[in-house]
Design a protein around this motif. Sequence first.
Motif, short mmCIF file in Angstrom:
data_model
loop_
_atom_site.label_atom_id
_atom_site.label_comp_id
_atom_site.label_asym_id
_atom_site.label_seq_id
_atom_site.Cartn_x
_atom_site.Cartn_y
_atom_site.Cartn_z
N UNK A 35 0.84 -1.20 0.00
CA UNK A 35 0.00 0.00 0.00
C UNK A 35 0.88 1.25 0.00
N UNK A 36 1.88 1.27 0.85
CA UNK A 36 2.79 2.42 0.90
C UNK A 36 3.53 2.63 -0.40
N UNK A 37 4.00 1.53 -1.00
CA UNK A 37 4.69 1.64 -2.29
C UNK A 37 3.75 2.17 -3.37
N UNK A 67 -7.59 0.00 -4.36
CA UNK A 67 -7.70 -1.45 -4.56
C UNK A 67 -6.79 -2.19 -3.57
N UNK A 68 -5.57 -1.71 -3.43
CA UNK A 68 -4.63 -2.35 -2.51
C UNK A 68 -5.11 -2.18 -1.06
N UNK A 69 -5.62 -1.01 -0.74
CA UNK A 69 -6.15 -0.78 0.61
C UNK A 69 -7.33 -1.71 0.91
N UNK A 70 -8.20 -1.90 -0.06
CA UNK A 70 -9.35 -2.80 0.15
C UNK A 70 -8.87 -4.24 0.36
N UNK A 74 -9.46 -6.38 3.71
CA UNK A 74 -10.09 -7.69 3.62
C UNK A 74 -9.24 -8.73 4.36
N UNK A 75 -7.92 -8.61 4.26
CA UNK A 75 -7.04 -9.49 5.03
C UNK A 75 -7.30 -9.34 6.52
N UNK A 76 -7.36 -8.11 6.98
CA UNK A 76 -7.57 -7.88 8.41
C UNK A 76 -8.91 -8.43 8.87
N UNK A 114 -5.22 -11.99 -2.47
CA UNK A 114 -4.50 -10.73 -2.61
C UNK A 114 -3.86 -10.61 -3.99
N UNK A 115 -3.30 -11.70 -4.47
CA UNK A 115 -2.66 -11.65 -5.79
C UNK A 115 -3.65 -11.28 -6.89
N UNK A 116 -4.82 -11.91 -6.88
CA UNK A 116 -5.78 -11.66 -7.97
C UNK A 116 -6.59 -10.39 -7.75
N UNK A 117 -6.54 -9.83 -6.54
CA UNK A 117 -7.29 -8.62 -6.24
C UNK A 117 -6.43 -7.37 -6.42
#
Length: 151
Positions: A35-37, A67-70, A74-76, A114-117
């Motif tokens: 996300x930071x990157x 998208x990365x934040x979502x 979702x992981x959390x 995560x990879x496909x999202x």
Amino acid sequence: MINPALISLENQVFRCYLGWSAILVLKIFAAGIYTGLMRFFTATFANPEDLMSPKLKVKFDDPNVERVRRAHRNDLENILPFFAIGLLYVLTDPTAFLAINLFRAVGIARIVHTLVYAVVVVPQPSRALAFFVALGATVYMALQVIASAAF
């Protein structure tokens, strides 16, 4: 009373739970770093003190960052419950074959999700399949814990 052997490194189910939990912790950290990157590469910063140039403005609407934040959120929402339920499931003394494969299913499905999202966007139903594999395994473990509990 809990059998101390269940939460021992001698128990292959507990070892597997520990291994997949550690992998998923690193995965959550990686999602935060990603996300930071993504913010850095797209110059999308949410805080004024993070702006790297006076020409930049605070932005909240970059679709790639969002998208990365979502995916991270979702992981959390899904991995943290797995940590609790997975440990409780270990305490039910499940069969090793089933427990180890449930832990693998959750871990691999969350990585694929995560990879496909967020990394290589793949059309549905890929993300949904990964999500529901992990959710199904976690719900199964929760139901087994409930069934084993003495009310």
